[in-house]
Design an enzyme around this catalytic site. Structure first.
Site, PDB file in Angstrom:
ATOM      1  N   HIS A 260       8.289 119.227   4.960  1.00 48.23           N
ATOM      2  CA  HIS A 260       9.341 118.466   4.907  1.00 48.23           C
ATOM      3  C   HIS A 260       8.888 116.949   4.118  1.00 48.23           C
ATOM      4  O   HIS A 260       7.931 116.710   3.854  1.00 48.23           O
ATOM      5  CB  HIS A 260      10.342 117.960   6.078  1.00 48.23           C
ATOM      6  CG  HIS A 260       9.206 117.261   7.152  1.00 48.23           C
ATOM      7  ND1 HIS A 260       9.006 115.840   7.138  1.00 48.23           N
ATOM      8  CD2 HIS A 260       8.508 117.907   8.162  1.00 48.23           C
ATOM      9  CE1 HIS A 260       8.195 115.517   7.767  1.00 48.23           C
ATOM     10  NE2 HIS A 260       7.773 116.652   8.433  1.00 48.23           N
ATOM     11  N   GLU A 335       8.184 121.812  14.973  1.00 49.35           N
ATOM     12  CA  GLU A 335       6.790 121.201  14.932  1.00 49.35           C
ATOM     13  C   GLU A 335       6.308 121.231  16.362  1.00 49.35           C
ATOM     14  O   GLU A 335       7.029 121.569  17.366  1.00 49.35           O
ATOM     15  CB  GLU A 335       6.828 119.532  14.647  1.00 49.35           C
ATOM     16  CG  GLU A 335       5.705 118.860  14.697  1.00 49.35           C
ATOM     17  CD  GLU A 335       4.537 119.589  14.046  1.00 49.35           C
ATOM     18  OE1 GLU A 335       4.045 120.625  14.408  1.00 49.35           O
ATOM     19  OE2 GLU A 335       4.145 118.670  13.046  1.00 49.35           O
TER      20      GLU A 335
END
Length: 454
Positions: A260, A335
């Site tokens: 990202h 994550e």
């Protein structure tokens, strides 16, 4: 009690490409080398070469000890070990005859273990395989103790002929046992490749501000920027474009991994796990740069999958708008959970949790307080990767995720240990590429590529 250890390896310089295998049989009690075998097998894939190495190793063990001997088999091929142990299915029909041949040999022995070992512990077999391939490249034939030029004698060796020696320097080469002349076990005769082996072998022929300051919290020192060239991907192969050693008819499942873009947390180098930080304006610009790149050749995305966290979803949506693809969410691409450390800088954590941080940095099975260890995260990420490969076989998949999941997928492709996470660096909005081939091998084609941000 295990009496013998068989270590085997195989490799292909091109996959498929010039291939060979090596195998060694050792005494389990003291590690003494009892036999070696190696052979160049022409053009084949890694997995075909690995199976051929296993077959040669089992054959050598039978030559040495006869039926019923107790043998431990160790290889650095996860695919071969798991398939022979019955834990993985054999999806590639080209490998099935080899697996059946190896299974038939194994049933004549008492195999006490099928164990995957890292390449570092399989150096002997790996060296033999490379010696055989090096010799073939020079027009020579491998034999224990050194290579020899082809002999112009009246005896004709079959294409699959294997040299099997004692493993001692200068040891005389002996033919491996395959189809032998009458004479009893342990007596060398003529080796011919089995029908299964022959069949398997025949089948196997921007702008500067976009580059943000590094924000990978696992880096322990400054690491220079890396950028790998764009590699061929599944769609390019389907279009018949030149893919180097890989035949244009051999379609890979291409998994593009996009980290990202920038957030306030990454900008300030804070632990950012399950928190739902948004992209900064620069992060959106990074996502747009990646989208521009992925909307052009050779990238024709078939699928976009993203972590559920906002920073990844925003990045994925920018790419989706540019490429016209829908976005799927996979929870397992999120994550790692940093627990009590979420939102803190590395320095703050070091001051408040010095012992816990030291343990976490030293051991991937250790979790932050109230968080998730890398070892635990690895299990869900591996499951996500396997789902994507199976569900979208032969397609190009973009997975938008985070540092930890992307590193996990890369290290799994490289068959590297968990500790390798500490030796990788990933920039914001970087691209990496893994190609997964139908017969099992995974090839990392690109790593931490940020050329679209420059």
């Amino acid at each position: 009690m295990t009496s013998y250890i068989v270590e085997a390896d195989g490799g292909s310089r091109g996959n498929p490409g010039p291939a060979g295998y090596g195998t060694v049989v050792k005494d389990a009690s003291d590690g003494q080398v009892l036999a070696e075998a190696a052979e160049a097998i022409g053009v084949a894939t890694n997995n075909v070469a690995e199976y051929r190495g296993l077959i040669a190793g089992l054959t050598a063990a039978l030559e040495l000890a006869g039926d019923g001997a107790s043998v431990a088999v160790r290889m650095d091929s996860k695919l071969v070990i798991e398939q022979m142990a019955g834990r993985w299915k054999i999806k590639n029909e080209g490998l099935r005859p080899l697996a059946l041949e190896a299974g038939a040999l194994a049933r004549r022995l008492r195999v006490s273990e099928w164990t995957w070992i890292p390449r570092e512990r399989n150096k002997h077999a790996d060296r033999l395989a490379n010696e055989a391939m090096d010799a073939a490249a020079k027009g020579l034939t491998w034999k224990a103790g050194g290579t020899t030029p082809p002999e112009p004698s009246t005896e004709t060796r079959e294409p699959g002929d294997t040299a099997l020696g004692t493993g001692e320097p200068g040891g005389a080469a002996q033919p491996s046992a395959g189809t032998r002349e009458p004479g009893g076990a342990g007596l060398p005769g003529t080796w011919e490749p089995s029908a299964a082996t022959q069949q398997a072998d025949s089948r196997a022929r921007a702008s500067a501000p976009l580059v943000a300051k590094q924000t990978d919290l696992l880096d322990v020192s400054d690491i220079s920027e890396m950028s790998a060239p764009t590699a061929s991907i599944a769609t390019a192969q389907r279009l018949g474009k030149n893919a180097g050693w890989v035949s244009s008819t051999k379609v890979a499942t291409s998994l593009l991994l996009l980290r990202h873009g920038e957030t306030e947390m990454s900008l300030e180098r804070r632990f950012s796990g399950r928190g739902d930080a948004e992209l900064t304006p620069n992060g959106l610009a990074q996502a747009s740069a990646a989208a521009d790149r992925l909307s052009r050749e050779p990238y024709r995305l078939d699928v976009i999958v993203t972590s559920p966290l906002k920073r990844a979803r925003q990045t994925a949506e920018v790419v989706a708008q540019r490429t016209g693809r829908d976005v799927e969410v996979d929870e397992d691409l999120r994550e790692a959970d940093f627990g009590a450390w979420e939102g803190h800088t590395f320095t703050e954590v070091q001051r408040r949790w010095p012992a816990e941080l030291a343990a976490w940095l030293a051991d991937p099975t250790v979790a932050p307080p109230g968080g998730e260890s890398f070892a635990t995260a690895a299990l869900r990420v591996q499951a996500a990767g396997e789902r994507l490969i199976e569900r979208y076989e032969g397609k190009t998949v973009l997975a938008v995720s985070h540092v930890t999941p992307i590193k996990m997928l890369l290290r799994l492709a490289l068959m590297a240990p968990l500790e390798s996470l500490y030796r990788m660096h990933l920039d914001l909005a970087c691209l990496s590429l893994i190609d997964y081939y139908a017969d099992g091998p995974a090839v990392v084609k690109s790593f931490n590529d940020i050329s679209h941000l420059r």
